[in-house]
Scaffold this motif. Structure first.
Motif, PDB file in Angstrom:
ATOM      1  N   VAL A  79      -3.764   5.133 -10.527  1.00 19.44           N
ATOM      2  CA  VAL A  79      -4.153   3.964  -9.731  1.00 19.44           C
ATOM      3  C   VAL A  79      -5.238   3.174 -10.462  1.00 19.44           C
ATOM      4  O   VAL A  79      -5.224   1.934 -10.488  1.00 19.44           O
ATOM      5  N   SER A 120       8.705   6.311  -0.021  1.00 17.22           N
ATOM      6  CA  SER A 120       7.422   5.649   0.253  1.00 17.22           C
ATOM      7  C   SER A 120       7.595   4.508   1.243  1.00 17.22           C
ATOM      8  O   SER A 120       6.788   4.338   2.163  1.00 17.22           O
ATOM      9  N   LYS A 174      -1.703   5.433   0.519  1.00 19.31           N
ATOM     10  CA  LYS A 174      -2.082   5.589  -0.894  1.00 19.31           C
ATOM     11  C   LYS A 174      -3.221   6.583  -1.022  1.00 19.31           C
ATOM     12  O   LYS A 174      -3.198   7.488  -1.886  1.00 19.31           O
TER      13      LYS A 174
END
Length: 275
Positions: free
Chosen positions: A247, A218, A233
Protein backbone atom coordinates in the motif's frame (compact mmCIF):
# COMPACT_ATOMS: atom_id res chain seq x y z
CA UNK A 1 -47.53 -1.95 -19.38
CA UNK A 2 -50.58 -1.46 -21.55
CA UNK A 3 -50.31 -0.19 -25.13
CA UNK A 4 -53.04 0.93 -27.47
CA UNK A 5 -50.94 -0.33 -30.37
CA UNK A 6 -50.10 -3.99 -30.88
CA UNK A 7 -46.48 -4.78 -31.65
CA UNK A 8 -45.21 -8.03 -33.12
CA UNK A 9 -42.13 -8.04 -30.87
CA UNK A 10 -41.64 -7.25 -27.21
CA UNK A 11 -38.08 -6.00 -27.61
CA UNK A 12 -35.98 -4.60 -30.43
CA UNK A 13 -32.32 -3.64 -30.70
CA UNK A 14 -30.93 -1.26 -33.28
CA UNK A 15 -27.30 -2.27 -33.26
CA UNK A 16 -26.06 -5.79 -32.52
CA UNK A 17 -22.58 -5.19 -31.14
CA UNK A 18 -21.06 -6.71 -28.01
CA UNK A 19 -23.12 -4.69 -25.55
CA UNK A 20 -26.42 -5.28 -27.32
CA UNK A 21 -25.66 -8.98 -27.60
CA UNK A 22 -24.72 -9.19 -23.92
CA UNK A 23 -27.98 -7.50 -22.96
CA UNK A 24 -30.05 -9.68 -25.26
CA UNK A 25 -28.34 -12.87 -24.06
CA UNK A 26 -29.02 -12.02 -20.43
CA UNK A 27 -32.63 -11.17 -21.15
CA UNK A 28 -33.19 -14.48 -22.95
CA UNK A 29 -31.32 -16.61 -20.42
CA UNK A 30 -33.14 -14.84 -17.60
CA UNK A 31 -36.43 -15.65 -19.32
CA UNK A 32 -37.50 -12.01 -19.36
CA UNK A 33 -38.45 -12.52 -23.02
CA UNK A 34 -38.26 -15.50 -25.32
CA UNK A 35 -35.93 -15.35 -28.31
CA UNK A 36 -38.88 -15.21 -30.73
CA UNK A 37 -40.07 -12.01 -29.00
CA UNK A 38 -36.88 -10.13 -29.91
CA UNK A 39 -35.73 -8.47 -33.14
CA UNK A 40 -32.25 -7.05 -33.80
CA UNK A 41 -30.90 -4.95 -36.65
CA UNK A 42 -27.33 -4.23 -37.69
CA UNK A 43 -25.37 -3.20 -40.77
CA UNK A 44 -23.33 -6.41 -40.65
CA UNK A 45 -25.06 -9.39 -42.23
CA UNK A 46 -22.35 -11.69 -40.89
CA UNK A 47 -22.93 -10.46 -37.35
CA UNK A 48 -26.67 -10.95 -37.71
CA UNK A 49 -26.22 -14.47 -39.09
CA UNK A 50 -24.08 -15.39 -36.08
CA UNK A 51 -26.63 -13.98 -33.63
CA UNK A 52 -29.55 -15.63 -35.35
CA UNK A 53 -27.88 -19.02 -35.33
CA UNK A 54 -26.68 -18.79 -31.72
CA UNK A 55 -29.67 -17.16 -30.04
CA UNK A 56 -32.64 -17.71 -32.38
CA UNK A 57 -33.82 -14.09 -32.39
CA UNK A 58 -35.20 -12.42 -35.51
CA UNK A 59 -32.60 -10.34 -37.33
CA UNK A 60 -32.71 -7.72 -40.06
CA UNK A 61 -30.54 -5.07 -41.70
CA UNK A 62 -33.57 -2.74 -41.68
CA UNK A 63 -33.67 -0.39 -38.69
CA UNK A 64 -37.17 0.73 -39.64
CA UNK A 65 -38.43 -2.83 -39.20
CA UNK A 66 -37.34 -2.67 -35.58
CA UNK A 67 -38.94 0.74 -35.09
CA UNK A 68 -42.23 -0.47 -36.53
CA UNK A 69 -42.43 -3.75 -34.64
CA UNK A 70 -40.84 -3.43 -31.18
CA UNK A 71 -42.78 -2.45 -28.08
CA UNK A 72 -39.49 -1.57 -26.38
CA UNK A 73 -36.66 -0.35 -28.60
CA UNK A 74 -33.02 -0.13 -27.50
CA UNK A 75 -30.72 2.16 -29.49
CA UNK A 76 -27.44 0.28 -29.20
CA UNK A 77 -25.33 2.12 -31.78
CA UNK A 78 -22.30 4.27 -31.05
CA UNK A 79 -22.94 7.95 -30.16
CA UNK A 80 -21.66 9.22 -33.52
CA UNK A 81 -24.42 7.29 -35.32
CA UNK A 82 -27.33 8.45 -33.18
CA UNK A 83 -28.31 11.38 -35.40
CA UNK A 84 -28.26 9.22 -38.51
CA UNK A 85 -30.28 6.39 -36.95
CA UNK A 86 -32.82 8.63 -35.24
CA UNK A 87 -33.39 10.59 -38.46
CA UNK A 88 -34.08 7.29 -40.19
CA UNK A 89 -36.52 5.82 -37.67
CA UNK A 90 -38.20 8.93 -36.22
CA UNK A 91 -41.18 8.93 -38.65
CA UNK A 92 -42.07 5.39 -37.53
CA UNK A 93 -41.73 5.75 -33.75
CA UNK A 94 -44.91 6.20 -31.71
CA UNK A 95 -45.72 7.51 -28.25
CA UNK A 96 -46.79 4.00 -27.22
CA UNK A 97 -43.23 2.70 -27.51
CA UNK A 98 -40.50 2.81 -24.89
CA UNK A 99 -37.17 4.01 -26.30
CA UNK A 100 -34.05 3.06 -24.37
CA UNK A 101 -30.66 4.58 -25.16
CA UNK A 102 -27.28 3.31 -23.95
CA UNK A 103 -24.82 5.83 -25.41
CA UNK A 104 -22.82 8.35 -23.36
CA UNK A 105 -23.37 12.05 -23.92
CA UNK A 106 -26.85 11.70 -25.43
CA UNK A 107 -29.08 13.76 -23.13
CA UNK A 108 -32.84 13.41 -22.88
CA UNK A 109 -33.31 16.92 -24.24
CA UNK A 110 -31.04 16.30 -27.24
CA UNK A 111 -32.76 12.98 -27.95
CA UNK A 112 -36.19 14.62 -27.82
CA UNK A 113 -34.98 17.30 -30.21
CA UNK A 114 -33.59 14.74 -32.64
CA UNK A 115 -36.79 12.69 -32.64
CA UNK A 116 -38.77 15.91 -33.16
CA UNK A 117 -41.49 15.03 -30.66
CA UNK A 118 -42.21 15.92 -27.03
CA UNK A 119 -44.59 12.97 -26.61
CA UNK A 120 -42.12 10.09 -26.80
CA UNK A 121 -41.15 7.93 -23.84
CA UNK A 122 -37.37 7.94 -23.64
CA UNK A 123 -35.25 6.22 -21.01
CA UNK A 124 -31.57 7.08 -20.96
CA UNK A 125 -29.37 4.30 -19.56
CA UNK A 126 -25.72 3.43 -19.13
CA UNK A 127 -24.97 -0.30 -18.79
CA UNK A 128 -21.51 -1.88 -18.62
CA UNK A 129 -19.80 -4.92 -20.10
CA UNK A 130 -20.15 -7.20 -17.04
CA UNK A 131 -23.67 -7.57 -18.42
CA UNK A 132 -22.03 -10.30 -20.51
CA UNK A 133 -21.85 -12.47 -17.37
CA UNK A 134 -25.08 -11.26 -15.77
CA UNK A 135 -23.22 -8.95 -13.38
CA UNK A 136 -23.81 -5.56 -14.99
CA UNK A 137 -25.01 -2.37 -13.35
CA UNK A 138 -27.13 0.04 -15.36
CA UNK A 139 -27.93 3.64 -14.52
CA UNK A 140 -31.45 4.69 -15.54
CA UNK A 141 -32.95 8.14 -16.18
CA UNK A 142 -36.47 8.38 -17.67
CA UNK A 143 -38.07 11.44 -19.19
CA UNK A 144 -41.31 12.89 -17.84
CA UNK A 145 -43.50 10.86 -20.22
CA UNK A 146 -42.48 7.54 -18.68
CA UNK A 147 -44.86 6.32 -15.97
CA UNK A 148 -43.75 4.63 -12.77
CA UNK A 149 -45.16 1.35 -14.06
CA UNK A 150 -43.26 1.67 -17.34
CA UNK A 151 -40.06 2.48 -15.48
CA UNK A 152 -40.39 -0.70 -13.43
CA UNK A 153 -41.05 -2.64 -16.62
CA UNK A 154 -37.80 -1.30 -18.09
CA UNK A 155 -35.92 -2.16 -14.90
CA UNK A 156 -37.27 -5.69 -15.11
CA UNK A 157 -35.80 -5.95 -18.61
CA UNK A 158 -32.48 -4.54 -17.42
CA UNK A 159 -32.54 -7.02 -14.56
CA UNK A 160 -31.94 -9.75 -17.10
CA UNK A 161 -28.23 -8.92 -17.09
CA UNK A 162 -27.54 -7.35 -13.69
CA UNK A 163 -28.92 -4.65 -11.44
CA UNK A 164 -30.10 -1.10 -12.15
CA UNK A 165 -30.40 2.15 -10.27
CA UNK A 166 -32.46 5.23 -11.12
CA UNK A 167 -30.34 8.38 -10.99
CA UNK A 168 -30.63 12.08 -11.78
CA UNK A 169 -29.53 12.81 -15.32
CA UNK A 170 -26.78 15.20 -14.23
CA UNK A 171 -24.95 12.20 -12.73
CA UNK A 172 -24.94 10.18 -15.95
CA UNK A 173 -21.50 11.35 -17.09
CA UNK A 174 -20.09 10.35 -13.69
CA UNK A 175 -21.70 6.94 -14.17
CA UNK A 176 -19.84 6.56 -17.46
CA UNK A 177 -16.52 6.84 -15.63
CA UNK A 178 -17.38 4.96 -12.43
CA UNK A 179 -19.10 1.94 -14.02
CA UNK A 180 -19.49 2.26 -17.79
CA UNK A 181 -15.78 2.53 -18.56
CA UNK A 182 -14.30 1.27 -15.30
CA UNK A 183 -14.20 -2.43 -16.20
CA UNK A 184 -11.27 -1.46 -18.46
CA UNK A 185 -9.40 -0.01 -15.48
CA UNK A 186 -10.09 -3.14 -13.44
CA UNK A 187 -8.91 -5.39 -16.28
CA UNK A 188 -5.67 -3.39 -16.41
CA UNK A 189 -5.25 -3.81 -12.65
CA UNK A 190 -5.84 -7.58 -12.88
CA UNK A 191 -3.40 -7.82 -15.77
CA UNK A 192 -0.75 -5.87 -13.87
CA UNK A 193 -1.16 -8.04 -10.76
CA UNK A 194 -0.90 -11.17 -12.88
CA UNK A 195 2.21 -9.85 -14.62
CA UNK A 196 3.86 -9.34 -11.22
CA UNK A 197 2.91 -12.86 -10.16
CA UNK A 198 4.34 -14.24 -13.40
CA UNK A 199 7.55 -12.32 -12.71
CA UNK A 200 7.65 -14.12 -9.36
CA UNK A 201 7.33 -17.51 -11.06
CA UNK A 202 3.59 -18.23 -11.20
CA UNK A 203 2.16 -19.66 -14.47
CA UNK A 204 0.18 -16.96 -16.30
CA UNK A 205 -3.18 -18.72 -16.42
CA UNK A 206 -2.97 -19.39 -12.70
CA UNK A 207 -1.91 -15.79 -12.05
CA UNK A 208 -5.00 -14.49 -13.84
CA UNK A 209 -7.23 -16.77 -11.75
CA UNK A 210 -5.71 -15.62 -8.47
CA UNK A 211 -5.82 -11.93 -9.42
CA UNK A 212 -9.35 -12.02 -10.85
CA UNK A 213 -10.77 -14.00 -7.91
CA UNK A 214 -9.16 -11.58 -5.46
CA UNK A 215 -10.76 -8.62 -7.24
CA UNK A 216 -14.15 -10.32 -7.41
CA UNK A 217 -14.03 -11.33 -3.76
CA UNK A 218 -12.95 -7.86 -2.66
CA UNK A 219 -15.82 -6.26 -4.58
CA UNK A 220 -18.23 -8.73 -3.00
CA UNK A 221 -16.97 -7.76 0.46
CA UNK A 222 -17.69 -4.08 -0.25
CA UNK A 223 -21.20 -4.86 -1.45
CA UNK A 224 -22.15 -7.42 1.19
CA UNK A 225 -20.49 -6.18 4.39
CA UNK A 226 -21.49 -2.54 4.02
CA UNK A 227 -18.11 -1.55 5.41
CA UNK A 228 -16.17 1.41 4.04
CA UNK A 229 -13.48 0.32 1.54
CA UNK A 230 -10.88 2.02 3.71
CA UNK A 231 -11.93 -0.05 6.71
CA UNK A 232 -11.71 -3.25 4.67
CA UNK A 233 -8.26 -2.19 3.46
CA UNK A 234 -7.14 -1.61 7.05
CA UNK A 235 -8.31 -5.11 7.98
CA UNK A 236 -5.75 -6.55 5.56
CA UNK A 237 -2.89 -4.27 6.63
CA UNK A 238 -1.15 -5.87 9.62
CA UNK A 239 1.46 -3.73 11.44
CA UNK A 240 4.85 -3.96 9.70
CA UNK A 241 3.33 -6.56 7.36
CA UNK A 242 3.47 -7.29 3.65
CA UNK A 243 0.22 -5.55 2.68
CA UNK A 244 1.00 -2.17 4.23
CA UNK A 245 4.33 -2.19 2.41
CA UNK A 246 2.51 -2.73 -0.90
CA UNK A 247 0.00 0.00 0.00
CA UNK A 248 2.88 2.37 0.80
CA UNK A 249 4.34 1.86 -2.67
CA UNK A 250 0.94 2.29 -4.36
CA UNK A 251 0.48 5.59 -2.54
CA UNK A 252 4.02 6.65 -3.44
CA UNK A 253 3.35 5.90 -7.11
CA UNK A 254 0.09 7.84 -7.07
CA UNK A 255 -2.49 5.10 -7.59
CA UNK A 256 -5.39 7.12 -6.17
CA UNK A 257 -4.49 10.26 -8.09
CA UNK A 258 -4.06 8.34 -11.34
CA UNK A 259 -7.49 6.72 -10.98
CA UNK A 260 -9.19 10.00 -10.09
CA UNK A 261 -7.57 11.90 -12.95
CA UNK A 262 -8.39 9.12 -15.42
CA UNK A 263 -12.03 9.13 -14.33
CA UNK A 264 -12.24 12.92 -14.59
CA UNK A 265 -10.93 12.69 -18.16
CA UNK A 266 -13.48 9.98 -18.92
CA UNK A 267 -16.33 12.09 -17.51
CA UNK A 268 -15.28 15.12 -19.55
CA UNK A 269 -15.08 13.01 -22.69
CA UNK A 270 -18.58 11.71 -22.03
CA UNK A 271 -19.89 15.27 -21.72
CA UNK A 272 -18.22 16.26 -24.97
CA UNK A 273 -19.94 13.50 -26.91
CA UNK A 274 -23.26 15.29 -26.48
CA UNK A 275 -22.00 18.52 -28.01
Amino acid sequence: MENTQKFSKKLGFIGAGNMATAMMSGIVSGEIFRANEIIMSDVSSDRLAFISEKYGVEVTTDNIAVAKNAEVMILAVKPQYYTQVITEIAPFVTKEQLIITIAPGQTLSSLTERFGSDDLKIIRTMPNTPAMVGAGITAVTPNANVTAEELEYVRTILGGFGISEVISEHLMDAVVSVSGSSPAYVFMFIEAMADAAVADGMPRAQAYRFAAQAVMGSAKMVLETGKHPGELKDMVCSPAGTTIEAVRVLEEKGLRSAVIEAMKACTERSRSLGK
